[in-house]
Motif scaffolding. Structure first.
Motif, mmCIF file in Angstrom:
data_model
loop_
_atom_site.group_PDB
_atom_site.id
_atom_site.type_symbol
_atom_site.label_atom_id
_atom_site.label_comp_id
_atom_site.label_asym_id
_atom_site.label_seq_id
_atom_site.Cartn_x
_atom_site.Cartn_y
_atom_site.Cartn_z
ATOM 1 N N LYS A 95 0.898 -1.238 -0.153
ATOM 2 C CA LYS A 95 0.063 -0.165 -0.090
ATOM 3 C C LYS A 95 0.889 1.484 0.031
ATOM 4 O O LYS A 95 2.024 1.350 0.329
ATOM 5 N N LEU A 96 0.347 2.373 -0.707
ATOM 6 C CA LEU A 96 0.913 3.281 -0.659
ATOM 7 C C LEU A 96 2.483 3.393 -1.184
ATOM 8 O O LEU A 96 3.216 4.056 -0.620
ATOM 9 N N ILE A 97 2.605 2.683 -2.336
ATOM 10 C CA ILE A 97 3.821 2.761 -3.087
ATOM 11 C C ILE A 97 4.089 3.967 -3.447
ATOM 12 O O ILE A 97 3.480 4.490 -4.228
ATOM 13 N N ALA A 98 5.139 4.583 -3.145
ATOM 14 C CA ALA A 98 5.245 6.119 -3.614
ATOM 15 C C ALA A 98 5.861 6.467 -4.799
ATOM 16 O O ALA A 98 6.714 5.570 -5.349
ATOM 17 N N LYS A 99 5.245 7.157 -5.540
ATOM 18 C CA LYS A 99 5.188 7.298 -6.978
ATOM 19 C C LYS A 99 6.742 8.244 -7.015
ATOM 20 O O LYS A 99 7.615 8.499 -7.848
ATOM 21 N N VAL A 100 7.066 8.933 -5.875
ATOM 22 C CA VAL A 100 8.071 10.009 -5.669
ATOM 23 C C VAL A 100 8.879 9.684 -4.066
ATOM 24 O O VAL A 100 8.175 9.777 -3.129
ATOM 25 N N ASN A 101 10.099 9.033 -4.343
ATOM 26 C CA ASN A 101 10.718 8.735 -2.993
ATOM 27 C C ASN A 101 11.684 9.884 -2.624
ATOM 28 O O ASN A 101 12.509 10.088 -3.520
ATOM 29 N N VAL A 102 11.542 10.689 -1.436
ATOM 30 C CA VAL A 102 12.335 11.896 -1.320
ATOM 31 C C VAL A 102 13.152 11.534 0.123
ATOM 32 O O VAL A 102 12.606 11.141 1.260
ATOM 33 N N LEU A 103 14.491 11.848 0.051
ATOM 34 C CA LEU A 103 15.153 12.149 1.087
ATOM 35 C C LEU A 103 15.319 13.476 1.519
ATOM 36 O O LEU A 103 15.894 14.475 0.794
ATOM 37 N N PHE A 104 14.977 13.811 2.687
ATOM 38 C CA PHE A 104 14.858 15.207 3.046
ATOM 39 C C PHE A 104 15.678 15.575 4.455
ATOM 40 O O PHE A 104 15.690 14.913 5.566
ATOM 41 N N LEU A 105 16.795 16.377 3.976
ATOM 42 C CA LEU A 105 18.046 16.483 5.082
ATOM 43 C C LEU A 105 17.868 17.838 5.711
ATOM 44 O O LEU A 105 18.215 19.022 4.952
ATOM 45 N N ILE A 106 17.666 17.790 7.028
ATOM 46 C CA ILE A 106 17.613 19.314 7.599
ATOM 47 C C ILE A 106 18.869 19.513 8.398
ATOM 48 O O ILE A 106 19.156 18.416 9.320
ATOM 49 N N ASN A 107 19.420 20.727 8.591
ATOM 50 C CA ASN A 107 20.549 20.863 9.560
ATOM 51 C C ASN A 107 20.181 20.671 10.876
ATOM 52 O O ASN A 107 21.062 20.493 11.778
ATOM 53 N N LYS A 108 19.068 21.172 11.633
ATOM 54 C CA LYS A 108 18.757 21.276 12.867
ATOM 55 C C LYS A 108 17.187 21.312 13.039
ATOM 56 O O LYS A 108 16.355 21.423 12.254
ATOM 57 N N LEU A 109 16.680 20.696 14.190
ATOM 58 C CA LEU A 109 15.475 20.471 14.436
ATOM 59 C C LEU A 109 14.835 21.757 15.228
ATOM 60 O O LEU A 109 14.598 21.797 16.266
ATOM 61 N N SER A 110 14.549 22.689 14.206
ATOM 62 C CA SER A 110 13.916 23.833 14.906
ATOM 63 C C SER A 110 12.491 24.342 14.335
ATOM 64 O O SER A 110 12.176 23.449 13.294
ATOM 65 N N SER A 111 11.765 24.913 15.163
ATOM 66 C CA SER A 111 10.370 25.179 14.599
ATOM 67 C C SER A 111 10.201 25.726 13.280
ATOM 68 O O SER A 111 9.331 25.365 12.575
ATOM 69 N N TYR A 112 11.230 26.526 12.839
ATOM 70 C CA TYR A 112 11.005 26.948 11.585
ATOM 71 C C TYR A 112 11.397 25.930 10.558
ATOM 72 O O TYR A 112 10.978 26.253 9.177
ATOM 73 N N LYS A 113 12.468 25.234 10.595
ATOM 74 C CA LYS A 113 12.869 24.282 9.685
ATOM 75 C C LYS A 113 11.836 23.183 9.645
ATOM 76 O O LYS A 113 11.615 22.671 8.521
ATOM 77 N N MET A 114 11.086 22.828 10.742
ATOM 78 C CA MET A 114 9.926 22.025 10.588
ATOM 79 C C MET A 114 8.740 22.456 10.027
ATOM 80 O O MET A 114 8.176 21.795 9.327
#
Length: 358
Positions: A95-114
């Motif tokens: 189920k939900l086999i993704a048509k687009v697979n994305v790796l999302f790399l964030i430099n820090k876990l801040s409210s605005y990055k999220m």
């Protein structure tokens, strides 16, 4: 004319059919991955169904064992198949086999990055699988994530912010650029900071120096009422900030004929004077400054002004004036460009948002 090699295999009573193009420019391992995902999405492969062994698939299609193993490893990383010791590989997601697979790399876990990440997820919709990783501005961790996941995703969304041994900001280094250059251009999406990176198909970024300069110009009518502007710019930080912010602030003050000062932090006993306008970057400095303004009975927004860098819902609730990029738009724009297969370099909006603190 394209020539296909199609085989139907039976392994322990389970039939499996696959077709590979012999003269396509698409790598064979990628064709295997796409073929298995397509078979799952069309119902030809079911949950818990066994796949042919690596040896069997390589022999039937005259492929190297490494090619098949690379394809299976990509499917394992996407959690589409699972190896069971002594038995083989089995389908684990139908189920939900993704048509687009994305790796999302964030430099820090801040409210605005999220906020960028959440906006991206909300706008790219259900036809995608996005894996989020935080690399904490650490080059070694970032390089390991790229190396480990190279070839496993359709898109690599990266916010490039790193720190030196002295905890100062750097956009990229030689090793970082070398790693990023291994990602095919059409798969690379750069968000937030594009300094020194040239090979991405999609960019949605800030222009730190010109952004703060332009935003402060938007508020010049109120800002010019103050006697002195003080920027709280941390020279070193666990999550350092681009020095271009400092450069843009200084240029604004000089061009506008305003007296200014740059401090590294809000000190516990900072000297406050009527007519001061502070610009803070870190949340902790904002909290400390507002508390001291109140404790010393100054009126915020009249006697002493405060502008904060980067907007958050809490700053909006508290009525803090900000200069900020539009984080939701950044995520939404990146998602839209991926879905519509667009390319290009977009300058994300950056504004002065006037509230009650100046």
């Amino acid at each position: 004319m394209e020539k296909f090699l199609t085989k139907e295999m039976i392994d322990e009573g389970v039939s499996f059919s696959m077709s590979l193009s012999e003269n396509s420019r698409i790598p064979k391992y990628k064709q295997i991955v796409d073929s298995i995902i397509d078979s799952i999405s069309t119902g030809k492969l079911q949950m818990d169904q066994k796949l042919p062994s690596i040896n069997m698939l390589s022999e039937e299609f005259y492929l190297s064992r490494d090619t098949v193993e690379k394809a299976y490893n990509i499917l394992k990383k996407r959690k589409i198949i699972t190896p069971i010791r002594g038995k083989g590989y089995y389908i684990t997601r139908t189920k939900l086999i993704a048509k687009v697979n994305v790796l999302f790399l964030i430099n820090k876990l801040s409210s605005y990055k999220m906020r960028i990440y959440n906006s991206f997820i909300n706008n790219i919709g259900g036809n995608s699988q996005t894996d989020l990783h935080i690399y904490h501005c650490d080059q070694t961790l970032f390089l390991n994530l790229i190396d480990k996941n190279l070839g496993a995703y359709d898109y690599y969304v990266i916010m490039p912010h790193f720190k030196t041994d002295n905890l100062t900001h750097v956009s990229s280094g030689e090793s970082v650029l070398e790693a990023i250059n291994k990602i095919p251009k059409e798969k690379l999406v750069i968000l937030d900071n594009n300094k020194g990176i040239e090979n991405s198909a999609i960019e949605v970024c800030q222009d730190y120096e010109n952004d703060i300069y332009g935003a402060l110009k938007q508020g010049i009518e109120k800002i010019s009422r103050y006697n002195k502007l003080i920027l709280i710019y941390p020279e070193s930080s666990v999550y350092p900030y681009p020095r271009r912010i400092l450069n843009g602030f200084k240029r604004f003050c000089v061009d506008s004929g305003l007296e200014y000062e740059v401090l590294r932090e809000v000190y516990d006993d900072i000297v406050l004077k009527k007519g001061d306008l502070f610009i803070t970057i870190e949340e902790s400095d904002l909290v400390s400054l507002v508390k001291q303004i109140r404790d010393k009975n100054f009126e915020l927004g009249r006697e002493i002004g405060v502008i904060s860098y980067n907007d958050t819902p809490l700053k909006e609730l508290l009525g803090i004036t900000v200069v900020s990029t539009d984080f939701k738009m950044m995520g939404a724009t990146a998602a839209s460009m991926i879905l519509n297969k667009e390319t290009g370099k977009i300058k994300n909006p950056f504004n002065f948002i006037d509230r009650n603190s100046i």
